[in-house]
Design an enzyme around this catalytic site. Structure first.
Site, short mmCIF file in Angstrom:
data_model
loop_
_atom_site.label_atom_id
_atom_site.label_comp_id
_atom_site.label_asym_id
_atom_site.label_seq_id
_atom_site.Cartn_x
_atom_site.Cartn_y
_atom_site.Cartn_z
N ARG A 117 -3.77 -4.84 -11.97
CA ARG A 117 -2.75 -5.86 -12.26
C ARG A 117 -3.40 -7.23 -12.44
O ARG A 117 -3.13 -7.95 -13.41
CB ARG A 117 -1.75 -5.90 -11.10
CG ARG A 117 -0.78 -7.07 -11.12
CD ARG A 117 0.06 -7.09 -9.85
NE ARG A 117 -0.75 -7.16 -8.64
CZ ARG A 117 -1.25 -8.28 -8.13
NH1 ARG A 117 -1.02 -9.44 -8.74
NH2 ARG A 117 -1.97 -8.26 -7.03
N CYS A 154 -1.04 1.86 -8.60
CA CYS A 154 -2.35 1.23 -8.81
C CYS A 154 -3.00 1.72 -10.10
O CYS A 154 -4.04 1.22 -10.50
CB CYS A 154 -3.27 1.51 -7.62
SG CYS A 154 -3.71 3.23 -7.41
N ARG A 202 -14.96 -4.07 -3.94
CA ARG A 202 -14.28 -3.26 -2.93
C ARG A 202 -14.69 -3.73 -1.54
O ARG A 202 -15.60 -4.51 -1.35
CB ARG A 202 -14.64 -1.77 -3.10
CG ARG A 202 -14.12 -1.12 -4.37
CD ARG A 202 -12.59 -0.97 -4.39
NE ARG A 202 -12.11 -0.42 -3.13
CZ ARG A 202 -12.16 0.88 -2.80
NH1 ARG A 202 -12.66 1.76 -3.64
NH2 ARG A 202 -11.69 1.30 -1.64
N ASP A 247 0.81 -1.22 0.00
CA ASP A 247 0.00 0.00 0.00
C ASP A 247 0.84 1.27 0.00
O ASP A 247 0.32 2.36 -0.24
CB ASP A 247 -0.92 0.03 1.22
CG ASP A 247 -2.01 -1.03 1.17
OD1 ASP A 247 -2.36 -1.46 0.06
OD2 ASP A 247 -2.50 -1.42 2.25
#
Length: 412
Positions: free
Chosen positions: A137, A250, A155, A87
């Site tokens: 990805r 991202c 999510r 992250d």
């Protein structure tokens, strides 16, 4: 109030169950070596936690899950923060750095199938089966290898995602999730298959825990130094250097795979990196390697292979995983064993970095030679430049333009 003056160390964490498990593990590890220290967890929600109805790339913020925690660090509300390393952006705010990366768990992705299709594989799932993932990805690699599947954004934290998979609506046939997160939650039994890197390259830093702190906080840096796992550090530095040179995150489908193996007379670090178009039909990839005569440990501690461990030929590549063992318990066992076999007094005043030099956000690891750090950094750069020479940046730009156009954002 400065928490250090009261001998209470404040630790920042996201509020999710997984984040708290990871934070408590780091605290428990530190307590075993520093029993006189007291810790207090300060929880907060991040932008990525608050916005759940928009896919991650469309939000357009690089520090989705870290900025709020880093703000608390900068204003000294907390003394350090525990993150999932994947992250953390490769460039951190001025005055902040990663003081330690704990030993990496399995970095690969896991396929989690719905109960009524649990005997299927990605290849044998019926055409049109919906796979849930929030990762570009994973999406690109799935579309390239399994075009018969439908990829839909999902999510929420792990608990939420698994509830969606198990829902009677049967909206999703399967999820792709990080193996390490499932194992840390004690849900290793939900893993239908761990995907090999030949099928799904993982995210930079995936599977490793990072502790971020202020670069001027010598006490915290010294406390964290023994836990800065050398082998993990070498791998993730090469990965982060690769990503930083590419300029990805991202907002582009970028995957990685690294292995560090001890040979007869040296160590060999192998890194494979890839960039995909959003539909997965275009792939730019390459593999490079670097050798080191040694990765020197300046002190014995719970997470570094000692000479005794090396004699037992402990593997430090992706495949040495016991899927039935919670990885945090596995590390906890290593800490207990290390404390029984080493003099804890040697760790009471560990060596902290003598300078504020950082490499892709990582403080200099005093457990390994500087030339090894530089070689790992260069390896990632060289791999990225190889991909750039093959057209990687053009592939990434097309993806980023597609994302901008889908949310009405004009290219600069």
């Amino acid at each position: 109030m400065d928490s250090e003056k009261n001998n209470i160390i404040r630790v920042g964490s996201r509020k999710s169950e997984l984040a708290l498990i990871q934070t408590n593990f780091v605290i428990d590890s530190l307590k075993k070596v520093y029993p006189d220290k007291e810790f207090s967890i300060v929880t907060m929600t991040t932008l990525g936690d608050r916005i759940l109805n928009v896919s991650l790339p469309k939000i357009g913020e690089k520090s989705l899950f870290t900025k709020d925690l880093e703000d608390a660090l900068k204003n000294k509300t907390v003394d350090f923060v525990v993150h999932s390393l994947k992250d953390l952006p490769t460039s951190l705010p001025d005055g902040l750095a990663i003081g330690a990366v704990f030993e990496r768990e399995d970095p690969r992705d896991a396929l989690v199938l719905r109960e009524d299709v649990k005997d299927c594989t990605l290849a044998t799932l019926p055409a049109g089966s919906v796979i849930g993932t929030s990762s570009l990805r994973r999406t690109a690699q799935l579309r390239g290898s399994f075009p018969h599947l439908s990829i839909v954004d999902v999510r929420g934290n792990l608990n939420t995602r698994l509830r969606k998979l198990d829902s009677t609506t049967k909206e999703y046939s399967a999820l792709l999730l990080a193996t390490a997160g499932l194992q840390r939650m004690g849900w290793g039994d939900r893993v239908s298959k761990i995907l090999p890197c030949s099928e799904m390259m993982y995210a930079v830093g995936q599977g490793a825990l990072a502790v971020e702190c202020r670069t001027d906080n010598a006490e915290i840096l010294a406390m964290l130094a023994p836990f800065n796992h050398p082998e993990t550090y070498c791998r993730v530095l090469a990965e982060r250097s690769f990503l930083k040179t590419l300029g990805g995150g991202c907002s582009a489908p970028v995957g990685i795979s690294t292995k560090l193996k001890q040979m007869e007379s040296n160590f060999k670090l192998t890194i494979t990196g890839g960039v995909w178009s959003l539909d997965g039909t275009t792939k730019v990839n390459d593999t490079m390697e670097q050798t080191f005569t040694q990765i020197k440990k300046t002190q014995k501690h719970n997470l570094s292979p000692t000479e005794e461990n090396n004699s037992k030929k402990i593997k430090i590549d992706d495949g040495n995983i016991d899927n039935n063992l919670n990885p945090l318990q596995k590390l906890d066992d290593k800490i207990s064993e290390a404390n029984e076999n080493s003099n804890c007094e040697d760790l009471s005043v560990p060596e902290a970095p003598k300078s504020h030099t950082v490499y892709c956000g990582l403080t200099e690891n005093t457990n390994i030679p500087l030339d090894v750090i530089l070689k790992c950094d260069d390896l990632g750069k060289d791999l990225a430049n190889n991909l750039i020479s093959k057209g990687a940046l053009e592939v990434m730009k097309v993806t980023q333009d597609l994302i901008r156009s889908s949310v009405g954002v004009q290219s600069p």
